[in-house]
Write an enzyme that holds these catalytic residues in place. Structure first.
Site, PDB file in Angstrom:
ATOM      1  N   GLY A   1       2.988   2.457 -17.726  1.00 32.12           N
ATOM      2  CA  GLY A   1       3.609   2.785 -18.765  1.00 32.12           C
ATOM      3  C   GLY A   1       2.802   4.130 -19.453  1.00 32.12           C
ATOM      4  CB  CYS A   2      -0.158   5.311 -19.371  1.00 33.02           C
ATOM      5  SG  CYS A   2      -1.318   6.891 -19.783  1.00 33.02           S
TER       6      CYS A   2
ATOM      7  CE1 TYR B   1      -2.795  15.888 -15.526  1.00 31.16           C
ATOM      8  CE2 TYR B   1      -2.114  16.616 -17.469  1.00 31.16           C
ATOM      9  CZ  TYR B   1      -2.006  16.773 -15.902  1.00 31.16           C
ATOM     10  OH  TYR B   1      -1.501  17.922 -15.451  1.00 31.16           O
TER      11      TYR B   1
ATOM     12  NE  ARG C   1      -2.016   1.997 -22.594  1.00 30.34           N
ATOM     13  CZ  ARG C   1      -0.601   2.563 -22.765  1.00 30.34           C
ATOM     14  NH1 ARG C   1       0.273   2.329 -22.024  1.00 30.34           N
ATOM     15  NH2 ARG C   1      -0.458   3.348 -23.805  1.00 30.34           N
TER      16      ARG C   1
ATOM     17  CE1 TYR D   1      -0.449  14.559 -21.380  1.00 31.12           C
ATOM     18  CE2 TYR D   1       0.314  12.645 -23.042  1.00 31.12           C
ATOM     19  CZ  TYR D   1       0.168  14.094 -22.666  1.00 31.12           C
ATOM     20  OH  TYR D   1       0.792  14.945 -23.528  1.00 31.12           O
ATOM     21  CB  CYS D   2      -1.918   6.810 -16.610  1.00 31.54           C
ATOM     22  SG  CYS D   2      -2.936   6.248 -18.064  1.00 31.54           S
TER      23      CYS D   2
ATOM     24  CE  LYS E   1      -1.555   5.759  -8.227  1.00 28.37           C
ATOM     25  NZ  LYS E   1      -0.930   4.512  -8.610  1.00 28.37           N
TER      26      LYS E   1
END
Length: 85
Positions: free
Chosen positions: A10-11, A72, A8, A13-14, A18
């Site tokens: 604002g994350c 992650y 999502r 670790y996302c 990525k």
């Protein structure tokens, strides 16, 4: 190999997941990934739990060839162990 990252905006670790997937896709012919924004796609925590086959509390949730890897940190460890990146 096909990797799907459920995250999502604002994350942090996302973003890291990525970025790592993007690096791998640029370096390897056998690595592709798809990033899915769970809010934009209307995917719930329950949907992710069903897909993972176990409770999940955080994002990102990452799957490689439909196998649940985890978040992650799990993905980075999997890459190091399996792809030497």
């Amino acid at each position: 190999m096909q990797t799907v990252i459920f995250g999502r905006s604002g994350c942090p670790y996302c973003v890291r997941a990525k970025d790592l997937a993007e690096k791998l896709s640029n370096e390897r012919d056998d690595f592709q990934y798809q990033y899915v924004d769970i809010r934009a796609e209307g995917i719930t925590k329950e949907d992710l739990q069903q897909k993972a086959g176990k409770p999940v509390e955080t994002v990102p949730q990452i799957f490689v060839d439909q196998q649940h890897i985890g978040g992650y940190t799990d993905f980075a460890a999997w890459v190091k162990e399996n792809l030497d990146a």
